[in-house]
Design a protein around this motif. Structure first.
Motif, PDB file in Angstrom:
ATOM      1  N   GLY A 288       0.978  -1.155  -0.044  1.00 18.92           N
ATOM      2  CA  GLY A 288       0.125  -0.061  -0.051  1.00 18.92           C
ATOM      3  C   GLY A 288       0.729   1.250   0.051  1.00 18.92           C
ATOM      4  O   GLY A 288       0.361   2.219   0.518  1.00 18.92           O
ATOM      5  N   LYS A 289       1.983   1.338  -0.451  1.00 16.33           N
ATOM      6  CA  LYS A 289       2.678   2.507  -0.567  1.00 16.33           C
ATOM      7  C   LYS A 289       2.716   3.231  -1.626  1.00 16.33           C
ATOM      8  O   LYS A 289       2.272   2.895  -2.889  1.00 16.33           O
ATOM      9  CB  LYS A 289       4.285   1.876  -0.584  1.00 16.33           C
ATOM     10  CG  LYS A 289       4.822   1.085   0.685  1.00 16.33           C
ATOM     11  CD  LYS A 289       4.284   1.564   1.896  1.00 16.33           C
ATOM     12  CE  LYS A 289       4.745   0.609   3.005  1.00 16.33           C
ATOM     13  NZ  LYS A 289       4.428   1.033   4.291  1.00 16.33           N
ATOM     14  N   ALA A 290       2.815   4.589  -1.512  1.00 16.12           N
ATOM     15  CA  ALA A 290       2.954   5.669  -2.620  1.00 16.12           C
ATOM     16  C   ALA A 290       4.074   5.308  -3.465  1.00 16.12           C
ATOM     17  O   ALA A 290       5.249   4.773  -3.023  1.00 16.12           O
ATOM     18  CB  ALA A 290       2.926   6.874  -2.172  1.00 16.12           C
ATOM     19  N   CYS A 291       4.085   5.287  -4.680  1.00 19.63           N
ATOM     20  CA  CYS A 291       5.064   4.875  -5.687  1.00 19.63           C
ATOM     21  C   CYS A 291       5.328   5.879  -6.879  1.00 19.63           C
ATOM     22  O   CYS A 291       4.392   6.637  -7.170  1.00 19.63           O
ATOM     23  CB  CYS A 291       4.621   3.593  -6.396  1.00 19.63           C
ATOM     24  SG  CYS A 291       4.344   2.169  -5.182  1.00 19.63           S
ATOM     25  N   ILE A 292       6.572   5.886  -7.186  1.00 19.14           N
ATOM     26  CA  ILE A 292       7.042   6.700  -8.451  1.00 19.14           C
ATOM     27  C   ILE A 292       7.926   5.659  -9.297  1.00 19.14           C
ATOM     28  O   ILE A 292       8.490   4.919  -8.642  1.00 19.14           O
ATOM     29  CB  ILE A 292       8.103   7.793  -7.856  1.00 19.14           C
ATOM     30  CG1 ILE A 292       7.111   8.855  -7.062  1.00 19.14           C
ATOM     31  CG2 ILE A 292       8.527   8.592  -9.015  1.00 19.14           C
ATOM     32  CD1 ILE A 292       8.056   9.909  -6.496  1.00 19.14           C
ATOM     33  N   ILE A 293       7.959   5.749 -10.451  1.00 19.25           N
ATOM     34  CA  ILE A 293       8.426   4.790 -11.365  1.00 19.25           C
ATOM     35  C   ILE A 293       9.658   5.928 -12.232  1.00 19.25           C
ATOM     36  O   ILE A 293       9.200   6.783 -12.846  1.00 19.25           O
ATOM     37  CB  ILE A 293       7.561   4.190 -12.677  1.00 19.25           C
ATOM     38  CG1 ILE A 293       6.560   3.353 -12.054  1.00 19.25           C
ATOM     39  CG2 ILE A 293       8.472   3.482 -13.485  1.00 19.25           C
ATOM     40  CD1 ILE A 293       5.425   2.844 -13.071  1.00 19.25           C
ATOM     41  N   ALA A 294      10.838   5.426 -11.589  1.00 15.44           N
ATOM     42  CA  ALA A 294      11.943   6.251 -12.004  1.00 15.44           C
ATOM     43  C   ALA A 294      12.922   5.482 -13.181  1.00 15.44           C
ATOM     44  O   ALA A 294      13.394   4.601 -13.016  1.00 15.44           O
ATOM     45  CB  ALA A 294      12.878   6.552 -10.900  1.00 15.44           C
ATOM     46  N   VAL A 295      12.771   6.165 -14.277  1.00 15.16           N
ATOM     47  CA  VAL A 295      13.630   5.454 -15.298  1.00 15.16           C
ATOM     48  C   VAL A 295      15.031   6.111 -15.270  1.00 15.16           C
ATOM     49  O   VAL A 295      15.155   7.397 -15.745  1.00 15.16           O
ATOM     50  CB  VAL A 295      13.103   5.776 -16.641  1.00 15.16           C
ATOM     51  CG1 VAL A 295      13.676   5.055 -17.799  1.00 15.16           C
ATOM     52  CG2 VAL A 295      11.359   5.137 -16.716  1.00 15.16           C
ATOM     53  N   ASN A 296      15.965   5.335 -14.758  1.00 21.10           N
ATOM     54  CA  ASN A 296      17.277   5.570 -14.756  1.00 21.10           C
ATOM     55  C   ASN A 296      18.227   5.528 -15.928  1.00 21.10           C
ATOM     56  O   ASN A 296      17.882   4.763 -16.728  1.00 21.10           O
ATOM     57  CB  ASN A 296      17.855   5.194 -13.460  1.00 21.10           C
ATOM     58  CG  ASN A 296      19.263   5.765 -13.015  1.00 21.10           C
ATOM     59  OD1 ASN A 296      19.340   6.919 -13.090  1.00 21.10           O
ATOM     60  ND2 ASN A 296      20.063   4.957 -12.405  1.00 21.10           N
ATOM     61  N   LYS A 297      19.316   6.214 -15.948  1.00 22.81           N
ATOM     62  CA  LYS A 297      20.306   6.227 -17.054  1.00 22.81           C
ATOM     63  C   LYS A 297      19.711   6.713 -18.254  1.00 22.81           C
ATOM     64  O   LYS A 297      19.871   6.353 -19.343  1.00 22.81           O
ATOM     65  CB  LYS A 297      20.808   4.642 -17.378  1.00 22.81           C
ATOM     66  CG  LYS A 297      21.521   4.067 -15.995  1.00 22.81           C
ATOM     67  CD  LYS A 297      21.650   2.479 -16.449  1.00 22.81           C
ATOM     68  CE  LYS A 297      22.231   2.017 -14.958  1.00 22.81           C
ATOM     69  NZ  LYS A 297      22.502   0.524 -15.365  1.00 22.81           N
ATOM     70  N   TRP A 298      18.736   7.540 -18.259  1.00 31.19           N
ATOM     71  CA  TRP A 298      18.171   8.359 -19.435  1.00 31.19           C
ATOM     72  C   TRP A 298      19.167   9.157 -20.310  1.00 31.19           C
ATOM     73  O   TRP A 298      18.861   9.318 -21.512  1.00 31.19           O
ATOM     74  CB  TRP A 298      17.052   9.280 -18.875  1.00 31.19           C
ATOM     75  CG  TRP A 298      16.215   9.847 -19.982  1.00 31.19           C
ATOM     76  CD1 TRP A 298      15.848  11.060 -20.360  1.00 31.19           C
ATOM     77  CD2 TRP A 298      15.097   8.926 -20.611  1.00 31.19           C
ATOM     78  NE1 TRP A 298      14.809  11.304 -21.397  1.00 31.19           N
ATOM     79  CE2 TRP A 298      14.701   9.839 -21.895  1.00 31.19           C
ATOM     80  CE3 TRP A 298      15.027   7.744 -21.049  1.00 31.19           C
ATOM     81  CZ2 TRP A 298      13.821   9.393 -22.824  1.00 31.19           C
ATOM     82  CZ3 TRP A 298      14.248   7.228 -22.015  1.00 31.19           C
ATOM     83  CH2 TRP A 298      13.408   8.198 -22.890  1.00 31.19           C
ATOM     84  N   ASP A 299      20.151   9.324 -19.726  1.00 31.19           N
ATOM     85  CA  ASP A 299      21.276  10.118 -20.514  1.00 31.19           C
ATOM     86  C   ASP A 299      21.915   9.252 -21.309  1.00 31.19           C
ATOM     87  O   ASP A 299      22.660   9.629 -22.419  1.00 31.19           O
ATOM     88  CB  ASP A 299      22.226  10.722 -19.468  1.00 31.19           C
ATOM     89  CG  ASP A 299      22.973   9.723 -18.587  1.00 31.19           C
ATOM     90  OD1 ASP A 299      22.026   9.036 -18.105  1.00 31.19           O
ATOM     91  OD2 ASP A 299      24.071   9.519 -18.328  1.00 31.19           O
ATOM     92  N   ALA A 300      21.875   7.693 -21.360  1.00 28.18           N
ATOM     93  CA  ALA A 300      22.538   6.975 -22.064  1.00 28.18           C
ATOM     94  C   ALA A 300      21.591   6.534 -23.245  1.00 28.18           C
ATOM     95  O   ALA A 300      22.199   5.690 -24.026  1.00 28.18           O
ATOM     96  CB  ALA A 300      22.854   5.661 -21.198  1.00 28.18           C
ATOM     97  N   VAL A 301      20.606   6.957 -23.365  1.00 27.27           N
ATOM     98  CA  VAL A 301      19.587   6.665 -24.216  1.00 27.27           C
ATOM     99  C   VAL A 301      19.517   7.523 -25.615  1.00 27.27           C
ATOM    100  O   VAL A 301      19.531   8.665 -25.270  1.00 27.27           O
ATOM    101  CB  VAL A 301      18.152   6.456 -23.894  1.00 27.27           C
ATOM    102  CG1 VAL A 301      17.149   6.249 -25.068  1.00 27.27           C
ATOM    103  CG2 VAL A 301      18.009   5.510 -22.749  1.00 27.27           C
ATOM    104  N   GLU A 302      19.694   6.967 -26.850  1.00 28.11           N
ATOM    105  CA  GLU A 302      19.674   7.932 -27.944  1.00 28.11           C
ATOM    106  C   GLU A 302      18.058   8.451 -28.034  1.00 28.11           C
ATOM    107  O   GLU A 302      17.242   7.749 -27.978  1.00 28.11           O
ATOM    108  CB  GLU A 302      20.086   7.154 -29.094  1.00 28.11           C
ATOM    109  CG  GLU A 302      21.577   6.813 -29.301  1.00 28.11           C
ATOM    110  CD  GLU A 302      21.919   5.926 -30.344  1.00 28.11           C
ATOM    111  OE1 GLU A 302      21.178   6.055 -31.465  1.00 28.11           O
ATOM    112  OE2 GLU A 302      23.146   5.539 -30.482  1.00 28.11           O
ATOM    113  N   LYS A 303      18.029   9.662 -28.254  1.00 30.73           N
ATOM    114  CA  LYS A 303      16.604  10.074 -28.419  1.00 30.73           C
ATOM    115  C   LYS A 303      16.331  11.114 -29.462  1.00 30.73           C
ATOM    116  O   LYS A 303      17.293  11.754 -30.197  1.00 30.73           O
ATOM    117  CB  LYS A 303      16.437  11.083 -27.016  1.00 30.73           C
ATOM    118  CG  LYS A 303      16.610  10.380 -25.539  1.00 30.73           C
ATOM    119  CD  LYS A 303      16.366  11.245 -24.343  1.00 30.73           C
ATOM    120  CE  LYS A 303      17.620  11.824 -24.306  1.00 30.73           C
ATOM    121  NZ  LYS A 303      18.864  10.845 -23.782  1.00 30.73           N
TER     122      LYS A 303
END
Length: 442
Positions: A288-303
């Motif tokens: 029952g915890k509050a949640c955040i989905i954090a996508v890490n290493k975003w700097d390593a993704v080609e965008k």
């Protein structure tokens, strides 16, 4: 506060798993006369006299003529010491005191932690046999005679355990501090995140998965509030949990989630979503915890211009079972969007702690019922008399109805969506409790 941990340790085949099953009231551990049946660390909630703790059943600590096995005995005993708040050493009255018992007792005494000596297989009612008094030689105080099979003496054993467990209090010692558990698979950057936000190398960082073995606390105070970040060991698939130390790490990670107000579920942007990410998220959801989905290493993704939107859309689908959780793209290495992460943490914590008056809830209920008529079956229609909020963290709502069977899941989902639409409740699960009129259960 996390539940205290009570570990059951001892030689193989002294009845640890039988005792574990008796104390928790269900057959969870496999019991067999063959030594070494229990290999994984098995844990379960245990309650005695309205006090709660986490009970851990461990594999047998085995000694042999081989020095390698003796080292393993030392290793396992040290793990039990580091993990537990209270240790129950189980011995066997039929075998008497053996060399392994002395070895383990000596290690446990050095820990300074409370140790309760349990002499198992005292199956006869009445005064124990003369062999019982031999166990005073271990130097662990008064032994407790127990029959794990029949349950004799287990009450006395639990009474002794409670002497070393602090009383539960409603107010957390860090009431104004938001406890944040950083959870995820191994090597997604949890320790790197802790180091970056704290400004110092509080946790060891390595490319080798499993570097973090324990849950460590880091207190941070900034313009967004006071936070206690809990860095946890990576949670792997069971088939990959080979090392004994990792089995204790999983227990620590789960107890860290229990202690937390907010869980940051970290995933690797390069690797993408995996089945294990959903299993990690379900631990936070179940608690029952509050949640955040954090996508890490975003700097390593080609965008390109649409990469983030496409990635977010896919994650919404992957995490459809918790679509209410906000998604943020960060880099623990560069510090990208970490200020936004603090803002989100404070926000979802407030949503998880939200209280809504009964009057406002029933206004929404009446409006929702007017929009969509409740379901019916065989001419009988569901009637929802009223609703109220029973608790927060997570928000739990009680519905009083004429027939609980008519309250279909689809209508519950509709009402949940309406509550989220009106009141927000972003980043937090909600619980529904259905009561029929005249139902006196608490």
């Amino acid at each position: 506060m996390s539940k205290p941990v009570v570990a059951i340790v001892g030689r193989p085949n002294v009845g640890k798993s039988t005792l574990f099953n008796k104390l928790i009231g269900t057959r969870l551990s496999i019991v067999d006369d063959t030594p070494g049946v229990t290999r994984d660390r098995i844990y379960a909630d245990c309650e005695w006299l309205n006090r709660n703790f986490l009970l851990v059943d461990t594999g047998g600590i085995e000694s042999d003529s081989n020095d390698v096995i003796l080292k393993q005995m030392h290793f396992q005993a040290e793990l039990a010491i580091s993990t537990a708040d209270v240790i129950v050493l189980v011995t066997d009255i039929h075998d008497g005191v053996v060399a392994s018992d002395y070895e383990v007792a000596s290690m446990l005494q050095k820990s300074g932690k409370p140790i309760i000596l349990c002499v198992n297989k005292c199956d006869s009612i009445g005064a124990p046999s003369a062999d019982f008094y031999e166990f005073y030689n271990l130097g662990l105080g008064d032994p407790i005679a127990v029959s794990a099979t029949h349950g004799h003496g287990t009450g006395d054993l639990l009474d002794e355990v409670l002497k070393f467990i602090p009383q539960e209090t409603e107010n957390n010692d860090y009431e104004e501090v938001i406890n944040v558990a950083v959870i995820g698979k191994p090597n997604v950057g949890k320790s790197s995140l802790i180091n970056k936000i704290s400004g110092e190398d509080r946790a060891i960082v390595s490319d080798i998965a499993g570097t973090t073995r324990d849950a460590t606390d880091t207190f941070i105070e900034n313009e967004y509030g006071k936070f206690n970040f809990i860095d946890t060991a990576g949670i792997r698939r069971k088939s990959r949990v080979d090392e004994t130390v990792e089995k204790y790490s999983i227990i620590r990670a789960r107890t860290a989630v229990e202690r937390a107000n907010v869980c940051i579920i970290m995933i690797d942007a390069v690797e993408g979503f995996t089945e294990q990410d959903s299993k990690v998220a379900s631990i936070a959801l179940d608690n029952g915890k509050a949640c955040i989905i954090a996508v890490n290493k975003w700097d390593a993704v080609e965008k390109d211009g649409s990469t983030m939107d496409e990635y977010r859309k896919k994650l919404k689908n992957d995490f459809s079972f918790m679509s209410w959780a906000p998604i943020i793209f960060i880099s623990a290495q560069t510090g990208q969007r970490l200020n936004r992460l603090f803002e989100l943490t404070t926000f979802v914590h407030s949503q998880n702690s939200m209280r809504i008056s009964t009057g406002k809830l029933n206004e929404v209920l009446a409006d929702s019922t007017a929009r969509v008529q409740p379901p019916s079956d065989k001419g009988k229609r569901l009637k929802i008399y009223y609703m109220t909020q029973a608790s927060s963290r997570p928000p739990a709502f009680v519905f009083f109805v004429n027939d609980a069977k008519l309250f279909h899941f689809s209508h519950q989902r509709y009402l949940e969506n309406r509550l989220r639409e009106i009141f927000g409740l972003d980043g937090t699960p909600v619980r529904f409790i259905i009561r029929e009129r005249g139902d006196k259960r608490k």
